[in-house]
Write an enzyme that holds these catalytic residues in place. Sequence first.
Site, mmCIF file in Angstrom:
data_model
loop_
_atom_site.group_PDB
_atom_site.id
_atom_site.type_symbol
_atom_site.label_atom_id
_atom_site.label_comp_id
_atom_site.label_asym_id
_atom_site.label_seq_id
_atom_site.Cartn_x
_atom_site.Cartn_y
_atom_site.Cartn_z
ATOM 1 N N ASP A 1 -99.983 -48.074 92.613
ATOM 2 C CA ASP A 1 -99.732 -49.212 93.498
ATOM 3 C C ASP A 1 -100.040 -48.867 94.950
ATOM 4 O OD1 ASP A 1 -98.690 -51.839 94.239
ATOM 5 O OD2 ASP A 1 -96.984 -50.731 95.052
ATOM 6 N N MET B 1 -86.157 -40.523 76.926
ATOM 7 C CA MET B 1 -86.685 -41.810 77.388
ATOM 8 C C MET B 1 -86.525 -41.945 78.907
ATOM 9 S SD MET B 1 -88.102 -43.032 74.807
ATOM 10 C CE MET B 1 -88.675 -44.492 75.656
ATOM 11 N N GLU B 2 -85.457 -41.404 79.455
ATOM 12 C CA GLU B 2 -85.260 -41.445 80.903
ATOM 13 C C GLU B 2 -86.309 -40.594 81.618
ATOM 14 O OE1 GLU B 2 -81.868 -43.197 79.075
ATOM 15 O OE2 GLU B 2 -82.901 -41.345 78.603
ATOM 16 N N CYS C 1 -82.211 -48.475 74.086
ATOM 17 C CA CYS C 1 -81.731 -47.232 74.706
ATOM 18 C C CYS C 1 -80.277 -47.400 75.140
ATOM 19 C CB CYS C 1 -82.561 -46.883 75.939
ATOM 20 S SG CYS C 1 -84.146 -46.156 75.563
ATOM 21 N N HIS C 2 -79.525 -46.328 74.990
ATOM 22 C CA HIS C 2 -78.147 -46.336 75.471
ATOM 23 C C HIS C 2 -78.138 -46.252 76.996
ATOM 24 C CE1 HIS C 2 -77.652 -44.933 71.311
ATOM 25 N NE2 HIS C 2 -76.465 -45.509 71.383
#
Length: 156
Positions: free
Chosen positions: A128, A113-114, A78-79
Amino acid sequence: MKTFTHLDSDNQPSMVDVSEKAITKRTAIAQSIVVLTDEIMANFQDGDLKTKKGSVIQTAIIAGTMGAKKTSDLIPLCHPLGLDSCKFSTEISGNEVIITCTCSLTAKTGVEMEALTGASIAALTIYDMCKAFSHDIIIKETKLISKTGGKSDYKL
């Protein structure tokens, strides 16, 4: 014919060359769904759950934002991107927490992707923070809802 974009002519991993692409406004929306137990859901008040670690939803949003900003550190090809915006919304539906992450920027490459990373990290943070109640928590799905800008748009 479609090809994998992250392979060069020798079939070696390669970051996509975006030097010739136009700078455009790009937006991506991704979603993750976390399924919680009845016991966990019984502790939600006003759309959030307060634990000894703090507010579950607020912490998940902060963690998701941090994850979106670190996507290129986590996904090798990824950039690295400077996001203009990263926003979250959450919705409680039955035993599900629906997390939506919207990322945008003006650049030569997209932000799907972000957005996917942001939604995923937010979901993992909910897991969590709630696992002390039960490990019967399911991250049911993470998916791209839409993307705009660049060569093609997408809408689920």
